[in-house]
Design an enzyme around this catalytic site. Sequence first.
Site, PDB file in Angstrom:
ATOM      1  N   ASP A 176       7.257 -11.451  14.028  1.00 62.02           N
ATOM      2  CA  ASP A 176       6.220 -12.418  13.660  1.00 62.02           C
ATOM      3  C   ASP A 176       4.983 -11.626  13.268  1.00 62.02           C
ATOM      4  O   ASP A 176       4.262 -11.097  14.113  1.00 62.02           O
ATOM      5  CB  ASP A 176       5.921 -13.334  14.851  1.00 62.02           C
TER       6      ASP A 176
ATOM      7  N   LYS B 295      -1.958 -14.280  18.963  1.00 63.83           N
ATOM      8  CA  LYS B 295      -2.410 -14.114  17.581  1.00 63.83           C
ATOM      9  C   LYS B 295      -3.921 -14.264  17.413  1.00 63.83           C
ATOM     10  O   LYS B 295      -4.398 -14.731  16.371  1.00 63.83           O
ATOM     11  CB  LYS B 295      -1.663 -15.094  16.657  1.00 63.83           C
TER      12      LYS B 295
ATOM     13  N   HIS C 219      -5.081   8.853  -2.473  1.00 61.61           N
ATOM     14  CA  HIS C 219      -4.756   7.504  -2.937  1.00 61.61           C
ATOM     15  C   HIS C 219      -4.536   7.479  -4.441  1.00 61.61           C
ATOM     16  O   HIS C 219      -3.588   6.860  -4.935  1.00 61.61           O
ATOM     17  CB  HIS C 219      -5.874   6.526  -2.546  1.00 61.61           C
TER      18      HIS C 219
ATOM     19  N   GLU D  93       0.852  -1.186   0.000  1.00 62.61           N
ATOM     20  CA  GLU D  93       0.000   0.000   0.000  1.00 62.61           C
ATOM     21  C   GLU D  93       0.890   1.238   0.000  1.00 62.61           C
ATOM     22  O   GLU D  93       1.182   1.832   1.037  1.00 62.61           O
ATOM     23  CB  GLU D  93      -0.934  -0.003   1.217  1.00 62.61           C
TER      24      GLU D  93
END
Length: 363
Positions: free
Chosen positions: A245, A169, A340, A38
């Site tokens: 991670d 997680k 954008h 992005e």
Amino acid sequence: MSTSSPLDVRIPSRWVGPLRISGNAIDDSVEVPLATYESPLWPSVGRGARVSRMIEGGIRATLIDARMARSSLFVAPDAAAAHLAEQALHAREPELAEVVASTSRFARLIDLHTEIVGNLLFVRFALFTGDASGHNMVTNAAEALQAEILSWGLDLEYGSISGNYCTDKKPSAVNGDLGRGRRVVADILIPHEVLEGTLRTDAGRMVDLVVRKNLVGGTIAGSLRSANAHYANMLLAIYLATGQDAANIVEGSQGITYAEEREEGLYFSCSLPHLIVGTVGNGKHLSHVDEALEAMGCREEREPGANANRLAAIIAATVLCGELSLLAAQTNQGELMRAHRSMERGRGSATQRPAGTTGEERA
């Protein structure tokens, strides 16, 4: 192609900044590496970084806590036996601390919490793990702790090395309540003229948006201990660039953006209760990761944990930069999409740091 064959995956990456950061874990100006597809993220974080350099002290990043947790599951015949075992664990906590210390020269037992559900006893061990994020360190310690506890004759059986009361997680409330990783709050007081000149907004509109979008919108969406616009964007980008991670952005992105209109300007803060990051361990041996951590000043000779604390503070400040810039854009109708469209045209994917250029020029 064999599934064991190496795969060369390259993610577009840029250095952004520098960010001016002060606080109890860092007082420095630092460029940050962001790996992302992005591309508008680079100039967006860069705009927040520019604001940080316009204010004395820049972004204040306050490190509040550092720990890693692993919950182990034991099975008792019934709740009464589980309760007796729970009492024994708390009474013999110094013995458990000795077990933890024997597993690593850095590991240290900070706390333990217990929860009984039926005949199941969940024990959440919290450890200091130095500069490592600590996933493996706490699991190794938990194995030794389980073996010790099962040797005590408490009428317990092995359930699982990890009982999901950690929690790793997955979105949860327990990590925000009890802590897992580095807890950091990044905040800044932005004068009115900086808001208007650099961010094209004002304090009133920013506060309204934080309340209406992040707090109210997040509540009706059912967000769990979370009220922010896009913490995950900045976290993933810097996690990938620094060998973390990446799956830990699941809990890492649970945080709260808060804002107040004051006489001096806008008070803006990002609270991140569980940043699971480290400067040593898995992934940190890669050449690009080593280069990034060294450039960020996270490879210095410091007391155990200080380099990882510095990294967590930098990450929290980076999150604030991106959050501030995005919300400022959203106070102006049409600005987000225009930005954008403009920024995604002709974006390169350079990963090197060109000599003699600043992060803002590259972003």
